[in-house]
Structures are given as structure tokens and as C-alpha cells.
Design a protein around this motif. Structure first.
Motif, PDB file in Angstrom:
ATOM      1  N   CYS A  19      -5.962 -10.637   1.810  1.00  0.00           N
ATOM      2  CA  CYS A  19      -6.943 -10.467   0.751  1.00  0.00           C
ATOM      3  C   CYS A  19      -6.265 -10.850  -0.561  1.00  0.00           C
ATOM      4  O   CYS A  19      -5.086 -10.565  -0.750  1.00  0.00           O
ATOM      5  CB  CYS A  19      -7.418  -9.013   0.722  1.00  0.00           C
ATOM      6  N   SER A  67      -5.137   3.611  -5.450  1.00  0.00           N
ATOM      7  CA  SER A  67      -5.433   3.149  -4.088  1.00  0.00           C
ATOM      8  C   SER A  67      -4.544   3.823  -3.054  1.00  0.00           C
ATOM      9  O   SER A  67      -4.428   3.342  -1.923  1.00  0.00           O
ATOM     10  CB  SER A  67      -5.262   1.625  -4.011  1.00  0.00           C
ATOM     11  N   GLU A  89       1.917  -3.119   3.601  1.00  0.00           N
ATOM     12  CA  GLU A  89       1.597  -2.380   2.380  1.00  0.00           C
ATOM     13  C   GLU A  89       2.115  -3.071   1.123  1.00  0.00           C
ATOM     14  O   GLU A  89       1.658  -2.766   0.010  1.00  0.00           O
ATOM     15  CB  GLU A  89       2.191  -0.964   2.442  1.00  0.00           C
ATOM     16  N   ASP A 148      -2.574  -9.287  -1.029  1.00  0.00           N
ATOM     17  CA  ASP A 148      -2.657  -8.050  -0.246  1.00  0.00           C
ATOM     18  C   ASP A 148      -2.759  -8.382   1.242  1.00  0.00           C
ATOM     19  O   ASP A 148      -3.863  -8.514   1.794  1.00  0.00           O
ATOM     20  CB  ASP A 148      -3.885  -7.248  -0.702  1.00  0.00           C
ATOM     21  N   GLU A 191      -2.298  -6.487   3.679  1.00  0.00           N
ATOM     22  CA  GLU A 191      -2.899  -5.353   4.400  1.00  0.00           C
ATOM     23  C   GLU A 191      -4.426  -5.417   4.378  1.00  0.00           C
ATOM     24  O   GLU A 191      -5.099  -4.787   5.189  1.00  0.00           O
ATOM     25  CB  GLU A 191      -2.422  -4.049   3.764  1.00  0.00           C
ATOM     26  N   VAL A 208      -6.726  -4.210   2.290  1.00  0.00           N
ATOM     27  CA  VAL A 208      -7.462  -2.972   2.020  1.00  0.00           C
ATOM     28  C   VAL A 208      -8.019  -2.925   0.595  1.00  0.00           C
ATOM     29  O   VAL A 208      -8.994  -2.218   0.337  1.00  0.00           O
ATOM     30  CB  VAL A 208      -6.579  -1.721   2.266  1.00  0.00           C
ATOM     31  N   TYR A 217      -9.679  -5.023  -0.912  1.00  0.00           N
ATOM     32  CA  TYR A 217     -11.005  -5.650  -0.939  1.00  0.00           C
ATOM     33  C   TYR A 217     -12.115  -4.607  -1.055  1.00  0.00           C
ATOM     34  O   TYR A 217     -13.171  -4.863  -1.636  1.00  0.00           O
ATOM     35  CB  TYR A 217     -11.189  -6.462   0.349  1.00  0.00           C
ATOM     36  N   THR A 218     -11.869  -3.411  -0.500  1.00  0.00           N
ATOM     37  CA  THR A 218     -12.904  -2.374  -0.468  1.00  0.00           C
ATOM     38  C   THR A 218     -12.818  -1.399  -1.648  1.00  0.00           C
ATOM     39  O   THR A 218     -13.615  -0.457  -1.722  1.00  0.00           O
ATOM     40  CB  THR A 218     -12.807  -1.567   0.837  1.00  0.00           C
ATOM     41  N   GLU A 219     -11.870  -1.603  -2.565  1.00  0.00           N
ATOM     42  CA  GLU A 219     -11.721  -0.703  -3.710  1.00  0.00           C
ATOM     43  C   GLU A 219     -12.747  -1.068  -4.788  1.00  0.00           C
ATOM     44  O   GLU A 219     -12.408  -1.522  -5.889  1.00  0.00           O
ATOM     45  CB  GLU A 219     -10.293  -0.785  -4.266  1.00  0.00           C
TER      46      GLU A 219
END
Length: 283
Positions: A6, A25, A52, A67, A69, A71, A73-75
Motif C-alpha cells: 500500500c 495506527s 510492519e 506500507d 503490511e 494496513v 489503507y483502512t485508516e
């Protein structure tokens, strides 16, 4: 190129706000001397040792966060806040292995566009279409199409080969306000809980009383336990719908191991002694 990551792209120099973004996060920040410098995209990717880890660069008017990992993207709340304090914010998802490609656009504190395709199927289609979408069949969205959409919004991913990155070795953590919640089952070590929580949860599952002086956490073992054995420890009967072929790794105390072995021995059928040979067989 076949990316697996991401990318968060923020219009403007947001490098000073990125550490707080990581903290929000649920990451622990490294010491300042633990960060690494990387010259260009390829060097940054090589320096990302763990999922991470994140890499950050400011280049050609945009702050980029790599990123692996996938993750960030959903923040959505944090990304919307960035778009309120800076310019446009793009969240780009490229995962060639599963055929997952996505792009979210945030402007002035709101999400304006959200596209996500997984395995050739459109999973998310929110907001007004972007002008560049006229040239794209959304069902055929792929890596090149996603990066072209980003380029149409002013972000040129291909120039990151010239960017100077700072690599952050991060560690994912739980929110300190979230207590350890034992629900009667065995604790999976992949959950982000400390070793004491593993021992307490797993001992409770086996109805084992631990002696703090005699039971050393270092003496416990990590074992692969079948679903059948796990159910036996918990006193649960499996039915036909339960898949006993599955297995998972658990942290097992010595007492639990002994209890399981004792139960196993008690349930194991005793082999009958062989019948004596007829007298004529001895001749």
C-alpha cells in the motif's frame, strides 16, 4: 512491476506529522538512531525487513508512505484528517498475488472516491468517478490502471526511484486501554499479548493452577495442537461440523502437557495380551 504493498500519498510535506500517524495506527516508534536512510525506491524496499516497517519520503510535492503490511489503507479517519490539513490524499493498494487493486481519494477532510477490485470483481465503488476512469474498465482494474489514476490526480509513483526515504522499523502494539480478555479458549500466540497473558489464559483453559515460584515461563513450550486435542483440554465435545484436521500453534505450560498426556493414556485402549500358543507349536 508486480507490487505487493500500500502507498499513502499526501499532497504537501507531511513528514512532521507521520510519526503521530504511526502512533495513532497502533505502532511503537523506534529510537531516532534506529531509523535508516534509503536512496531511492529500490533501496527503501530492500530496507523494509518486516511487514510492519514503513518508508517515508517527500518528493516532487508529495509525501509518500510505503506500507508493505497494507494496513494503513483502512485508516480512513487519519487519512481524511491529512486531507484537511494538507492537500489531496491518495491510498493506493496493489496486491498482484490476489488480484487486489484499489485507490481511495480524500479531499478537504472527506473521502471522495473509493475503488477496490479483488479477483476481477468490483468490491467497492464509492463516490463520483474520476475523469481518468473514462479510459478504464473498472472490472479490469490492475496495477498500471491504478497508477494511471493516481497520475491523473497529480501523483507520479514512477518518480520514487529518485526519492530519499527514511525507513522506520516499527512494532505493532495493542491499545494500552484494551485489557486482556480471556474468553475461555486457548490464546493464539499470534495475538499481540504478552507471555504472562498466554500462560494465564492457557492455564485457565486447562484448569491448571500455576505456581509463580516454580513455573518459569521460559520452561513452557510452543506446540502445534490439533483441534481435537484443544477441545479435549477445554472439555468440549466435537461434532461432525468441527474440522479436527486443523491445527494451530499455542503456548503450552508443562502442567498442560502432562495433563494432556495423562488423559491421552487413559483414553488409549489397552492392547490385549497375545493368546498363548497351542502346546503343539512349541515342538
Amino acid at each position: 512491476m508486480s507490487l505487493h504493498m500500500c502507498v499513502i500519498a499526501i499532497e504537501g510535506d507531511a513528514r512532521g506529522a507521520v510519526p503521530d500517524f504511526f502512533l495513532q495506527s497502533q505502532y511503537d516508534l523506534p529510537d531516532e538512531d534506529a531509523t535508516l536512510d534509503a536512496d531511492g525506491f529500490a533501496a527503501a524496499m530492500e530496507a523494509l525487513d518486516e511487514p510492519e516497517d514503513k518508508a517515508v519520503a517527500f518528493h516532487r510535492g508529495w509525501t509518500s508512505i510505503l506500507d508493505p503490511e497494507m494496513v494503513l489503507y483502512t485508516e480512513e479517519e487519519a487519512l481524511a484528517a491529512f486531507s484537511r490539513d494538507y492537500g489531496k490524499v491518495l491510498a493506493i493498494m496493489v496486491e498482484a498475488g490476489s488480484g487486489t487493486y484499489g485507490l481511495s481519494l480524500y479531499q478537504k477532510g472527506e473521502k471522495r472516491r473509493d475503488l477496490l477490485v479483488t479477483g476481477g470483481a468490483l468490491a467497492e465503488d464509492f463516490g463520483e468517478p474520476l475523469p481518468a476512469e473514462e479510459q478504464i474498465n473498472l472490472a479490469d482494474l490492475d496495477e498500471d490502471a491504478i497508477l494511471d489514476l493516481a497520475l491523473g490526480l497529480g501523483y507520479n509513483f514512477d518518480t520514487l526511484g529518485e526519492a530519499q526515504f527514511i525507513v522506520y522499523p516499527l512494532l505493532a502494539t495493542l491499545d494500552d486501554e484494551e485489557p486482556f480478555d480471556y474468553d475461555g479458549g486457548l490464546v493464539d500466540p499470534e495475538d499481540e499479548l504478552d507471555e504472562e497473558a498466554y500462560r494465564a489464559g492457557n492455564a485457565a483453559a486447562a484448569s491448571v493452577k500455576l505456581d509463580d515460584e516454580e513455573d518459569d515461563p521460559a520452561g513452557d513450550r510452543t506446540l502445534i495442537m490439533t483441534r481435537e486435542d484443544e477441545a479435549k483440554l477445554q472439555g468440549v465435545e466435537l461434532d461432525a461440523e468441527d474440522d479436527i484436521s486443523g491445527a494451530r500453534t499455542i503456548m503450552m505450560t508443562r502442567e498442560m502437557e502432562e495433563e494432556l498426556e495423562a488423559e491421552d493414556s487413559a483414553l488409549r485402549p489397552v492392547e490385549a495380551a497375545p493368546a498363548p500358543k497351542p502346546w503343539w507349536r512349541f515342538w
